[in-house]
Write a protein that holds these residues in place. Structure first.
Motif, PDB file in Angstrom:
ATOM      1  N   ASP A  88       0.835  -1.137  -0.087  1.00 32.01           N
ATOM      2  CA  ASP A  88       0.091  -0.068  -0.173  1.00 32.01           C
ATOM      3  C   ASP A  88       0.970   1.123   0.056  1.00 32.01           C
ATOM      4  N   LEU A  89       0.356   2.318  -0.189  1.00 35.25           N
ATOM      5  CA  LEU A  89       0.975   3.447  -0.366  1.00 35.25           C
ATOM      6  C   LEU A  89       1.848   4.126   1.034  1.00 35.25           C
ATOM      7  N   ALA A  90       1.096   3.735   1.993  1.00 34.15           N
ATOM      8  CA  ALA A  90       1.781   3.956   3.436  1.00 34.15           C
ATOM      9  C   ALA A  90       3.253   3.119   3.328  1.00 34.15           C
ATOM     10  N   ASP A  91       3.078   1.796   3.006  1.00 39.80           N
ATOM     11  CA  ASP A  91       4.496   1.200   2.874  1.00 39.80           C
ATOM     12  C   ASP A  91       5.362   1.599   2.096  1.00 39.80           C
ATOM     13  N   CYS A  92       5.032   2.205   0.740  1.00 39.41           N
ATOM     14  CA  CYS A  92       5.742   2.485  -0.164  1.00 39.41           C
ATOM     15  C   CYS A  92       6.413   3.877   0.477  1.00 39.41           C
ATOM     16  N   GLU A  93       5.703   4.812   0.913  1.00 33.64           N
ATOM     17  CA  GLU A  93       6.208   6.120   1.594  1.00 33.64           C
ATOM     18  C   GLU A  93       7.240   5.890   2.746  1.00 33.64           C
ATOM     19  N   ASP A  94       6.795   4.780   3.619  1.00 35.17           N
ATOM     20  CA  ASP A  94       7.914   4.519   4.482  1.00 35.17           C
ATOM     21  C   ASP A  94       9.093   3.938   4.038  1.00 35.17           C
ATOM     22  N   VAL A  95       9.219   3.202   3.120  1.00 39.25           N
ATOM     23  CA  VAL A  95      10.453   2.744   2.518  1.00 39.25           C
ATOM     24  C   VAL A  95      11.126   3.712   1.848  1.00 39.25           C
ATOM     25  N   ALA A  96      10.390   4.616   1.411  1.00 41.35           N
ATOM     26  CA  ALA A  96      11.140   5.630   0.362  1.00 41.35           C
ATOM     27  C   ALA A  96      11.616   6.652   1.519  1.00 41.35           C
ATOM     28  N   ALA A  97      11.018   7.020   2.470  1.00 38.58           N
ATOM     29  CA  ALA A  97      11.834   7.970   3.535  1.00 38.58           C
ATOM     30  C   ALA A  97      13.174   7.329   3.941  1.00 38.58           C
ATOM     31  N   ARG A  98      12.833   6.090   4.519  1.00 37.88           N
ATOM     32  CA  ARG A  98      13.911   5.312   4.916  1.00 37.88           C
ATOM     33  C   ARG A  98      15.276   5.032   3.894  1.00 37.88           C
ATOM     34  N   ALA A  99      14.719   4.861   2.700  1.00 37.05           N
ATOM     35  CA  ALA A  99      16.058   4.800   1.475  1.00 37.05           C
ATOM     36  C   ALA A  99      16.664   6.166   1.549  1.00 37.05           C
ATOM     37  N   ALA A 100      15.922   7.311   1.518  1.00 38.97           N
ATOM     38  CA  ALA A 100      16.420   8.577   1.373  1.00 38.97           C
ATOM     39  C   ALA A 100      17.514   8.883   2.521  1.00 38.97           C
ATOM     40  N   ALA A 101      17.212   8.315   3.638  1.00 39.54           N
ATOM     41  CA  ALA A 101      18.011   8.476   5.047  1.00 39.54           C
ATOM     42  C   ALA A 101      18.837   7.477   5.207  1.00 39.54           C
ATOM     43  N   ALA A 102      19.110   6.736   4.168  1.00 40.27           N
ATOM     44  CA  ALA A 102      20.118   5.431   4.449  1.00 40.27           C
ATOM     45  C   ALA A 102      21.444   6.157   4.336  1.00 40.27           C
ATOM     46  N   THR A 103      22.276   5.175   4.583  1.00 44.10           N
ATOM     47  CA  THR A 103      23.788   5.592   4.403  1.00 44.10           C
ATOM     48  C   THR A 103      24.612   4.643   3.188  1.00 44.10           C
ATOM     49  N   SER A 104      23.794   3.829   2.711  1.00 48.34           N
ATOM     50  CA  SER A 104      24.560   2.742   1.660  1.00 48.34           C
ATOM     51  C   SER A 104      23.396   2.154   0.813  1.00 48.34           C
ATOM     52  N   ALA A 105      23.778   1.778  -0.337  1.00 48.42           N
ATOM     53  CA  ALA A 105      22.669   0.840  -1.008  1.00 48.42           C
ATOM     54  C   ALA A 105      22.492  -0.368  -0.481  1.00 48.42           C
ATOM     55  N   GLY A 106      23.640  -0.970   0.295  1.00 46.78           N
ATOM     56  CA  GLY A 106      23.362  -2.193   1.005  1.00 46.78           C
ATOM     57  C   GLY A 106      22.351  -1.950   2.320  1.00 46.78           C
ATOM     58  N   GLU A 107      22.372  -0.983   3.006  1.00 45.16           N
ATOM     59  CA  GLU A 107      21.426  -0.303   3.900  1.00 45.16           C
ATOM     60  C   GLU A 107      20.008  -0.654   3.243  1.00 45.16           C
ATOM     61  N   VAL A 108      19.947   0.179   2.023  1.00 44.21           N
ATOM     62  CA  VAL A 108      18.497   0.360   1.363  1.00 44.21           C
ATOM     63  C   VAL A 108      17.877  -1.005   1.197  1.00 44.21           C
ATOM     64  N   GLU A 109      18.783  -1.931   0.604  1.00 44.66           N
ATOM     65  CA  GLU A 109      18.461  -3.166  -0.056  1.00 44.66           C
ATOM     66  C   GLU A 109      18.136  -3.968   1.197  1.00 44.66           C
ATOM     67  N   ALA A 110      18.740  -4.030   2.042  1.00 41.72           N
ATOM     68  CA  ALA A 110      18.352  -4.717   3.473  1.00 41.72           C
ATOM     69  C   ALA A 110      16.985  -4.178   4.033  1.00 41.72           C
ATOM     70  N   MET A 111      17.056  -2.958   4.062  1.00 44.19           N
ATOM     71  CA  MET A 111      15.457  -2.286   4.657  1.00 44.19           C
ATOM     72  C   MET A 111      14.517  -2.526   3.924  1.00 44.19           C
ATOM     73  N   VAL A 112      14.328  -2.594   2.434  1.00 46.15           N
ATOM     74  CA  VAL A 112      13.482  -2.934   1.730  1.00 46.15           C
ATOM     75  C   VAL A 112      12.699  -4.377   2.060  1.00 46.15           C
TER      76      VAL A 112
END
Length: 130
Positions: A88-112
């Motif tokens: 749902d959109l709320a999930d997408c908005e949450d992962v987007a905010a976390r992706a923009a605040a992450a410190t690495s691509a690996g962190e983004v991948e792990a978080m998603v």
């Protein structure tokens, strides 16, 4: 693809750095968020094209950043439709905010994968992401 290429100084023909064109680098998502916000403020549509628009981990992030137009190859349409039907959109908005605040691509991948894996893991597995 061009935005990532120019941002990261990539030569897509150079095998040493070609993998970065599919990048989940947080800096790219920060830029894309700024573009999406500027487009919304100007009441103009913004869309994403290229490989990133159909990347199995990036699609929810892009939607969460506000992109509603994804230009993808016709063969990827069923996959992206199925993926988006499971979040749902709320999930997408949450992962987007976390992706923009992450410190690495690996962190983004792990978080998603951590946040959405229960719903999308089988789809990602079909795409070779375990």
């Amino acid at each position: 693809n061009d935005l990532a290429q120019y941002t990261f100084g990539l030569d897509r023909q150079d095998p040493a750095v070609a993998h970065l064109r599919y990048s989940l680098e947080p800096a790219l998502f920060v830029m894309l968020r700024a573009i999406s916000r500027a487009a919304a403020h100007a009441q103009k549509p913004a869309s994403i094209c290229g490989d990133l628009a159909a990347h199995p981990l990036a699609v929810p992030i892009l939607v969460g950043l506000g992109y509603r137009g994804l230009s993808i190859p016709p063969t990827d349409i069923p996959f992206v439709r199925e993926l988006l039907s499971r979040v749902d959109l709320a999930d997408c908005e949450d992962v987007a905010a976390r992706a923009a605040a992450a410190t690495s691509a690996g962190e983004v991948e792990a978080m998603v994968t951590s946040r959405l894996g229960a719903r999308l893991g089988d789809l990602w597995k079909e795409r070779g992401l375990d």
